[in-house]
Design a protein around this motif. Structure first.
Motif, PDB file in Angstrom:
ATOM      1  N   THR A 119      77.314  75.217  51.840  1.00 20.59           N
ATOM      2  CA  THR A 119      76.401  74.090  52.051  1.00 20.59           C
ATOM      3  C   THR A 119      75.562  73.833  50.800  1.00 20.59           C
ATOM      4  OG1 THR A 119      74.766  75.593  52.988  1.00 20.59           O
ATOM      5  CG2 THR A 119      76.198  74.448  54.546  1.00 20.59           C
ATOM      6  N   VAL A 120      75.062  72.607  50.714  1.00 24.19           N
ATOM      7  CA  VAL A 120      74.148  72.215  49.638  1.00 24.19           C
ATOM      8  C   VAL A 120      72.938  71.587  50.328  1.00 24.19           C
ATOM      9  CG1 VAL A 120      73.897  70.823  47.529  1.00 24.19           C
ATOM     10  CG2 VAL A 120      76.188  71.496  48.284  1.00 24.19           C
ATOM     11  N   ALA A 121      71.745  71.861  49.814  1.00 27.46           N
ATOM     12  CA  ALA A 121      70.541  71.297  50.434  1.00 27.46           C
ATOM     13  C   ALA A 121      70.595  69.779  50.379  1.00 27.46           C
ATOM     14  CB  ALA A 121      69.302  71.807  49.702  1.00 27.46           C
ATOM     15  N   SER A 122      70.120  69.147  51.452  1.00 25.21           N
ATOM     16  CA  SER A 122      70.030  67.685  51.460  1.00 25.21           C
ATOM     17  C   SER A 122      68.760  67.263  50.728  1.00 25.21           C
ATOM     18  CB  SER A 122      69.996  67.189  52.913  1.00 25.21           C
ATOM     19  OG  SER A 122      71.241  67.428  53.530  1.00 25.21           O
ATOM     20  N   THR A 123      68.639  65.953  50.467  1.00 25.90           N
ATOM     21  CA  THR A 123      67.465  65.488  49.714  1.00 25.90           C
ATOM     22  C   THR A 123      66.346  64.996  50.627  1.00 25.90           C
ATOM     23  OG1 THR A 123      68.471  63.308  49.519  1.00 25.90           O
ATOM     24  CG2 THR A 123      68.814  64.827  47.686  1.00 25.90           C
ATOM     25  N   LYS A 124      66.720  64.378  51.782  1.00 25.41           N
ATOM     26  CA  LYS A 124      65.692  63.760  52.624  1.00 25.41           C
ATOM     27  C   LYS A 124      65.624  64.311  54.032  1.00 25.41           C
ATOM     28  CE  LYS A 124      65.675  59.327  50.281  1.00 25.41           C
ATOM     29  NZ  LYS A 124      65.684  57.873  50.468  1.00 25.41           N
ATOM     30  N   GLU A 138      73.065  61.394  54.876  1.00 29.43           N
ATOM     31  CA  GLU A 138      71.863  61.993  55.472  1.00 29.43           C
ATOM     32  C   GLU A 138      71.288  60.985  56.467  1.00 29.43           C
ATOM     33  OE1 GLU A 138      69.052  63.535  52.648  1.00 29.43           O
ATOM     34  OE2 GLU A 138      70.626  64.243  51.294  1.00 29.43           O
ATOM     35  N   CYS A 139      71.048  61.441  57.685  1.00 33.39           N
ATOM     36  CA  CYS A 139      70.642  60.512  58.756  1.00 33.39           C
ATOM     37  C   CYS A 139      69.374  60.958  59.472  1.00 33.39           C
ATOM     38  CB  CYS A 139      71.744  60.405  59.806  1.00 33.39           C
ATOM     39  SG  CYS A 139      73.310  59.802  59.166  1.00 33.39           S
ATOM     40  N   GLU A 140      68.594  59.952  59.844  1.00 33.70           N
ATOM     41  CA  GLU A 140      67.427  60.157  60.717  1.00 33.70           C
ATOM     42  C   GLU A 140      67.781  59.574  62.072  1.00 33.70           C
ATOM     43  OE1 GLU A 140      64.358  61.314  60.048  1.00 33.70           O
ATOM     44  OE2 GLU A 140      64.120  61.195  57.859  1.00 33.70           O
ATOM     45  N   ARG A 141      67.459  60.284  63.136  1.00 29.38           N
ATOM     46  CA  ARG A 141      67.745  59.756  64.479  1.00 29.38           C
ATOM     47  C   ARG A 141      66.992  58.447  64.701  1.00 29.38           C
ATOM     48  NH1 ARG A 141      65.324  63.564  68.332  1.00 29.38           N
ATOM     49  NH2 ARG A 141      63.470  62.366  67.882  1.00 29.38           N
ATOM     50  N   LEU A 142      67.745  57.415  65.126  1.00 30.47           N
ATOM     51  CA  LEU A 142      67.141  56.104  65.398  1.00 30.47           C
ATOM     52  C   LEU A 142      66.909  55.952  66.896  1.00 30.47           C
ATOM     53  CD1 LEU A 142      66.585  53.343  63.895  1.00 30.47           C
ATOM     54  CD2 LEU A 142      68.878  52.691  64.611  1.00 30.47           C
ATOM     55  N   ALA A 143      67.922  56.353  67.674  1.00 32.66           N
ATOM     56  CA  ALA A 143      67.824  56.238  69.136  1.00 32.66           C
ATOM     57  C   ALA A 143      68.888  57.107  69.777  1.00 32.66           C
ATOM     58  CB  ALA A 143      68.029  54.788  69.561  1.00 32.66           C
ATOM     59  N   ILE A 144      68.635  57.474  71.013  1.00 31.93           N
ATOM     60  CA  ILE A 144      69.649  58.186  71.796  1.00 31.93           C
ATOM     61  C   ILE A 144      69.875  57.378  73.063  1.00 31.93           C
ATOM     62  CG2 ILE A 144      70.194  60.292  73.082  1.00 31.93           C
ATOM     63  CD1 ILE A 144      68.907  61.921  70.981  1.00 31.93           C
TER      64      ILE A 144
END
Ligand SMILES: Cc1cc2nc3c(=O)[nH]c(=O)nc-3n(C[C@H](O)[C@H](O)[C@H](O)COP(=O)(O)O)c2cc1C
Length: 214
Positions: A119-124, A138-144
């Motif tokens: 693995t490599v560290a993500s940036t955000k 790289e993803c941020e949860r928007l909705a479930i």
């Protein structure tokens, strides 16, 4: 032949969907639990859904019938817990490692270690990306979107995208050597996949160039 989804069993509906909606790109999802344990698993109910804002969607199904009812797959539980994840894309070269990470290991087994991946560290976001993948989002949860006690569609907003250096043709113009990524798609049945070995070009037709038929 008509297949009526109101009368078919869930396994038959699954069979029909996955035998016809092909090939499906594979989201190789890396997530982390609240204690920082890293998890990886592939999901082919996946695609880019919107360009602006940049949104991807992943369908996370239920666990096997023999598992505790109502319990989430680790990826789903982790995305709920920390709200971040990385979608790595699967190349032909990494196909077997991807398949290892799909094994239904107990929660404390690290799939990436079992598959010999790094693995490599993500940036955000907190979860790392898979070094061997040619693309990582790289993803941020928007909705479930809840679909039952143990299944849902996860919508993620892409906040950063990594592409392996040798697959970038022009960084300023964001031109990517897509064929070189050599990504695979999921097809039907027990274990069929596709590789992009044939392509064709078909430019869009501007409406001014179309002679309307009466
Ligand atoms: C190519 C491939 C695609 C898959 N797609 C999905 C999917 O779209 N949804 C799903 O729930 N499981 C899918 N699976 C099964 C999960 O990867 C598997 O259940 C995995 O163990 C879940 O891991 P987790 O509990 O660590 O999240 C797929 C497996 C493979 C090999």
């Amino acid at each position: 032949m008509l297949f009526d989804f109101d009368t078919l069993s869930a396994p038959d509906r699954y069979k029909l969907l996955t035998s016809t909606i092909v090939p499906r790109p594979i989201a190789w999802v890396v997530s982390q639990d609240a204690q920082g344990r890293v998890n990886a698993a592939p999901f082919s109910f996946f695609n880019a859904l919107v360009g602006d804002p940049p949104v991807v969607g992943i369908g996370i199904g239920g666990r096997r019938p023999e598992d505790a009812p109502g319990s989430w797959k680790d990826s789903g539980a982790n995305i709920r817990a920390i709200g971040q994840f990385v979608v790595n894309l699967v190349s032909f070269e990494t196909r077997e490692a991807m398949n290892v990470t799909a094994i239904e290991f107990p929660h404390d087994v690290e799939e990436l270690k079992q598959a010999g991946l790094t693995t490599v560290a993500s940036t955000k976001v907190k979860p790392p990306r898979i070094a061997e993948s040619p693309v990582a989002l790289e993803c941020e949860r928007l909705a479930i979107v809840e679909l039952g006690v143990d299944r849902a569609i996860v919508l993620g907003r892409v906040v950063a995208l990594h592409v392996r250096d040798d697959c970038v043709l022009d960084e300023k113009r964001c031109y990517i050597d897509t064929p070189k990524l050599d990504l695979i798609g999921r097809m039907h049945g027990g274990g069929w996949y596709s590789r992009i070995t044939e392509r064709f070009e078909m430019p869009r037709i501007p409406v001014e160039k179309w002679a309307l038929k009466d």
